[in-house]
Design an enzyme around this catalytic site. Structure first.
Site, PDB file in Angstrom:
ATOM      1  N   GLU A 220       0.798  -1.229   0.000  1.00  0.00           N
ATOM      2  CA  GLU A 220       0.000   0.000   0.000  1.00  0.00           C
ATOM      3  C   GLU A 220       0.831   1.280   0.000  1.00  0.00           C
ATOM      4  OE1 GLU A 220       0.434  -2.238   2.413  1.00  0.00           O
ATOM      5  OE2 GLU A 220       0.298  -1.370   4.423  1.00  0.00           O
TER       6      GLU A 220
ATOM      7  N   GLU B  23      -3.743  -4.317   9.386  1.00  0.00           N
ATOM      8  CA  GLU B  23      -4.242  -5.355   8.474  1.00  0.00           C
ATOM      9  C   GLU B  23      -5.670  -5.816   8.776  1.00  0.00           C
ATOM     10  OE1 GLU B  23      -2.825  -5.771   5.794  1.00  0.00           O
ATOM     11  OE2 GLU B  23      -0.794  -5.026   6.152  1.00  0.00           O
TER      12      GLU B  23
ATOM     13  N   HIS C 239      -8.112  -3.974  -1.064  1.00  0.00           N
ATOM     14  CA  HIS C 239      -7.341  -4.068   0.175  1.00  0.00           C
ATOM     15  C   HIS C 239      -6.275  -2.967   0.256  1.00  0.00           C
ATOM     16  CE1 HIS C 239      -5.322  -6.315   3.503  1.00  0.00           C
ATOM     17  NE2 HIS C 239      -4.254  -5.714   3.003  1.00  0.00           N
ATOM     18  N   GLU C 240      -5.475  -2.863  -0.791  1.00  0.00           N
ATOM     19  CA  GLU C 240      -4.395  -1.866  -0.741  1.00  0.00           C
ATOM     20  C   GLU C 240      -4.968  -0.449  -0.697  1.00  0.00           C
ATOM     21  OE1 GLU C 240      -1.873  -3.266   0.125  1.00  0.00           O
ATOM     22  OE2 GLU C 240      -2.206  -5.276  -0.682  1.00  0.00           O
TER      23      GLU C 240
ATOM     24  N   ASP D  65       8.854  -9.870   9.798  1.00  0.00           N
ATOM     25  CA  ASP D  65       8.494 -10.562   8.545  1.00  0.00           C
ATOM     26  C   ASP D  65       8.084 -12.008   8.808  1.00  0.00           C
ATOM     27  OD1 ASP D  65       8.974  -8.474   6.876  1.00  0.00           O
ATOM     28  OD2 ASP D  65      10.974  -9.118   6.282  1.00  0.00           O
TER      29      ASP D  65
ATOM     30  N   TYR E 105      -4.673 -10.357  10.025  1.00  0.00           N
ATOM     31  CA  TYR E 105      -5.622 -10.058   8.954  1.00  0.00           C
ATOM     32  C   TYR E 105      -7.030 -10.553   9.299  1.00  0.00           C
ATOM     33  CZ  TYR E 105      -1.681  -9.118   5.796  1.00  0.00           C
ATOM     34  OH  TYR E 105      -0.569  -8.595   5.201  1.00  0.00           O
TER      35      TYR E 105
ATOM     36  N   HIS F 211      -6.005   0.543   2.765  1.00  0.00           N
ATOM     37  CA  HIS F 211      -4.895   1.000   3.616  1.00  0.00           C
ATOM     38  C   HIS F 211      -4.726   2.521   3.576  1.00  0.00           C
ATOM     39  CE1 HIS F 211      -2.993  -2.510   5.371  1.00  0.00           C
ATOM     40  NE2 HIS F 211      -2.830  -3.128   4.215  1.00  0.00           N
TER      41      HIS F 211
HETATM   42  N1  BES Z   1       0.967  -4.361   3.826  1.00  0.00           N
HETATM   43  C1  BES Z   1       0.734  -5.651   3.296  1.00  0.00           C
HETATM   44  C2  BES Z   1       1.974  -6.342   2.830  1.00  0.00           C
HETATM   45  C3  BES Z   1       3.005  -6.562   3.909  1.00  0.00           C
HETATM   46  C4  BES Z   1       2.650  -6.884   5.203  1.00  0.00           C
HETATM   47  C5  BES Z   1       4.341  -6.468   3.591  1.00  0.00           C
HETATM   48  C6  BES Z   1       3.623  -7.056   6.170  1.00  0.00           C
HETATM   49  C7  BES Z   1       5.310  -6.652   4.547  1.00  0.00           C
HETATM   50  C8  BES Z   1       4.956  -6.951   5.848  1.00  0.00           C
HETATM   51  C9  BES Z   1      -0.279  -5.620   2.155  1.00  0.00           C
HETATM   52  O1  BES Z   1      -1.284  -4.674   2.333  1.00  0.00           O
HETATM   53  C10 BES Z   1      -0.975  -6.949   2.156  1.00  0.00           C
HETATM   54  O2  BES Z   1      -1.603  -7.253   3.128  1.00  0.00           O
HETATM   55  N2  BES Z   1      -0.837  -7.719   1.094  1.00  0.00           N
HETATM   56  C11 BES Z   1      -1.437  -9.019   0.961  1.00  0.00           C
HETATM   57  C12 BES Z   1      -2.668  -8.975   0.117  1.00  0.00           C
HETATM   58  C13 BES Z   1      -3.934  -8.798   0.833  1.00  0.00           C
HETATM   59  C14 BES Z   1      -5.088  -8.847  -0.158  1.00  0.00           C
HETATM   60  C15 BES Z   1      -4.177  -9.735   1.962  1.00  0.00           C
HETATM   61  C16 BES Z   1      -0.462  -9.910   0.247  1.00  0.00           C
HETATM   62  O3  BES Z   1       0.552  -9.412  -0.231  1.00  0.00           O
HETATM   63  O4  BES Z   1      -0.707 -11.109   0.153  1.00  0.00           O
HETATM   64 ZN    ZN Z   2      -2.545  -5.209   3.935  1.00  0.00          ZN
END
Ligand code: BES
Ligand code: ZN
Length: 626
Positions: A294, A341, A318-319, A397, A405, A322
């Site tokens: 995002e 999330e 989703h993005e 990470d 989520y 954010h």
């Molecule tokens: N912000 C996240 C990606 C993220 C989270 C990167 C934690 C590094 C550390 C992004 O908004 C996200 O949640 N992406 C998901 C997709 C979403 C539809 C659940 C993904 O990348 O799978």
């Molecule tokens: Zn996210």
């Protein structure tokens, strides 16, 4: 003591940062780099404007693998504009060499950098270059892109990778504005390349060839600073939205994301104005380790959501969501990721419901509910199923899971069902409005919830009062949690039963009007005892190995590995060597291990590893080499 060593240093109040913002806090960053694809480095400097809350304290920054060449400080020049300082190219400051030192390198946190500040100093300039192995950057060869003509660079800074390409206070509790100048060396082959950032582009007749300028007037945490360089073009989607992609991908991407402007309108009607001026989506090469990121004004997205039928666009919802939960109101530390999330998944589903109907949002909620169940069952540490998690000493990470989520979204759904949308929607909007451009903790959410909902609204008949303590601080999913329901999935369940009991043959499965979501539910629900022959029949009838929907394909490949359906192996290898999305790769490599195919897993991994992003490499190293 320039460049000298400090003894062991502990992180500050954010367990993932060495910054001490209560002593000295960075308010604005001016960034300038030359991008060298040849050396895989950014070379330039970061100029930081600091506020000195404790006039005797030094500045503490986060760094990882940065080559620091020089550090200087200066008083603030009289002509510096407070509201929109342009620090990247500031002239006329009285720079003097600073005393600085670094602490030992922590494998998770990187290296603290301490800079002494003379009495009047408010500006700090760090000349540095990034490492070719910077964890927050991926440098791609032309053959790793869709068009194959130009190399590609992009950043991915969440959670704690900004420090690998910018010396900064890399804590989501610290917000900065920024300006940047990005210089792309000009050669005949490179002339179509552009630089993009999570910022407003500055157009000016004074720009030199290959020079790109940006300014970000809204304060954001360091993990939302983003950069991409490649041969991409833009197509408009609406008044204030658009999509960027490589030329061969652009038309498909624009068709897939045609609903973006409507998504923005829905989100605004529920949760207040969009505060970032523009919303663009950049489609990255397939090595991108996430589905989406995002970055403000400029979501980064994997090309694996371009299914051709808009079936995977909830990722864009989703993005975009954010822009409220996460970017406007941010978790103050990664121990409260659920505030980013969980709220975002909740809003995502509200957008999907408004645009595509309750049937679809309920299918997605059920798929998410199942992910949550699987995640909780697979956790090594049951405490990790709390929404607020203690992460000191752990890599954010690796601690990331569906709990933040899906359990987060389920908690908000319970509040919605208890108090009704009439009370709950304005409550959420007020949460965003009253905390806009700040960073927050679970504790603040709990206090706000008590004050603004529990004390002023009554639950609907036979609904329960809010129970934040249980949801946020206890492990597992509380008894009596909301249960999403889908008739469409129930019809699929009946088909699975008929197939399993031999009442239906594969050829006569009533799949004609199934949506991709129903297919996913079908594949996930097939019983383990199904003979490999049935998979062969499914493949022959529905061409699953040739599916162009990556969610379906990944699910099918995983199932096929586990059930010994070897006909997918060629497609599997092609998938694993081109796609870098961690969510797909980890289960596929795990399935190979579970199927007793460690040799295949290692062989394919050795072939693919160099093309994966450092974050994906790290997860797979742990799985396959650990
Ligand atoms: N912000 C996240 C990606 C993220 C989270 C990167 C934690 C590094 C550390 C992004 O908004 C996200 O949640 N992406 C998901 C997709 C979403 C539809 C659940 C993904 O990348 O799978
Ligand atoms: Zn996210």
């Amino acid at each position: 003591m320039n460049g000298g060593d400090l003894s062991h240093v502990e992180p500050g109040s954010d367990p993932h940062s060495y910054a001490r913002p209560d002593e000295v806090v960075v308010r604005h960053m001016g960034l300038q780099w030359t991008v060298s694809f040849e050396d895989r480095r950014l070379v330039g400097h970061a100029t930081l404007w600091v506020e000195r809350r404790d006039p005797s304290a030094p500045l503490w920054l986060d760094t990882r693998d940065l080559d620091i060449e020089a550090v200087q400080t200066a008083p603030r020049p009289a002509n510096l504009e407070e509201s929109s300082p342009a620090l990247a190219r500031i002239e006329g400051a009285a720079w003097t060499e600073a005393a600085w030192a670094r602490g030992e390198r922590d494998p998770i946190l990187g290296q603290p950098l301490r800079i002494e500040l003379p009495p009047q100093a408010e500006l700090v300039r760090i000349a540095y270059r990034t490492s070719p192995q910077a964890s927050g950057l991926q440098w791609l060869e032309p053959r790793q892109t869709a068009d194959g003509t130009d190399p590609f660079l992009y950043s991915q800074s969440q959670a704690i990778h900004a420090r690998s390409w910018i010396p900064c206070q890399d804590s989501p509790g610290v917000r900065v504005t920024y300006d940047a100048t990005v210089l792309l060396p000009v050669t005949a082959q490179a002339e179509d390349r552009v630089a993009l950032m999570s910022a407003r582009r500055v157009e000016s007749p004074q720009l030199g060839p290959g020079e790109h300028r940006f300014e970000m007037p809204q304060p954001i945490p360091a993990y939302l600073v983003a950069l991409a360089v490649g041969r991409v073009e833009q197509q408009s989607l609406g008044e204030r939205s658009g999509v960027w992609a490589e030329p061969s991908v652009l038309p498909r991407a624009a068709r897939e994301f045609a609903d973006v402007e409507r998504m923005m309108e829905v989100a605004e009607s529920l949760f207040g104005p969009y505060r970032w001026e523009r919303y663009d989506v950049l489609v990255l090469p397939p090595a991108f380790p996430f589905g989406g990121m995002e970055n403000p004004r400029l979501t980064f997205a994997t090309p694996t959501i371009l299914a051709g039928d808009r079936s995977l666009v909830s990722l864009v919802a989703h993005e975009l969501a954010h822009s409220w939960s996460g970017n406007l109101v941010t978790n103050a530390t990664w121990e409260d990721t659920w505030l980013n999330e969980g709220f975002t998944v909740y809003i995502e589903r509200r957008i999907v419901e408004a645009l595509y109907g309750r049937g679809r949002s309920e299918m997605e909620a059920l798929l998410g509910r199942q992910d949550l169940q699987d995640e909780i069952e697979g956790l090594d540490e049951p405490g990790d199923s709390r929404l607020h998690v203690a992460l000191r000493g752990r890599d954010p990470d690796e601690a990331l899971s569906d709990v933040a989520y899906e359990k987060g979204a389920l908690f908000l759904r319970e509040l919605e069902e208890s108090y009704g949308r009439e009370a709950f929607d304005p409550f959420v909007r007020k949460w965003f409005d009253s905390h806009a451009f700040t960073s927050v903790s679970s504790q603040e959410l709990e206090a706000f919830l008590d004050r603004e909902l529990v004390k002023v609204a009554v639950p609907l008949p036979s609904r329960q009062v809010a129970r934040p303590q249980v949801w946020i601080h206890e492990p597992g999913v509380p008894e009596g949690a909301p249960q999403p329901r889908s008739d469409a999935f129930e019809r699929v369940d009946a088909v699975i039963d008929a197939l399993a009991s031999g009442k239906t043959s594969v050829r006569s499965l009533p799949t004609r009007d199934w949506t991709p979501h129903q297919w996913l539910h079908f594949l996930r629900g097939l019983p383990a005892e199904l003979p490999a022959r049935t998979l062969t029949e499914l493949d022959a009838t529905f061409a699953l190995t040739a599916s162009t929907n990556y969610e379906i394909l990944a699910q099918w490949l995983e199932l096929s590995i586990l059930r010994g359906h070897a006909a997918v192996d060629e497609r599997l290898e092609q998938f694993l060597t081109t796609v870098g999305r961690r969510k797909f790769l980890v289960p596929l490599y795990e399935a190979l291990l579970a199927a007793g195919r460690r040799g295949d897993a290692l062989r394919i991994y050795e072939r693919s590893r160099a093309g994966y992003h450092p974050i994906t490499q790290h997860s797979l190293d742990t799985l396959l080499r650990g």
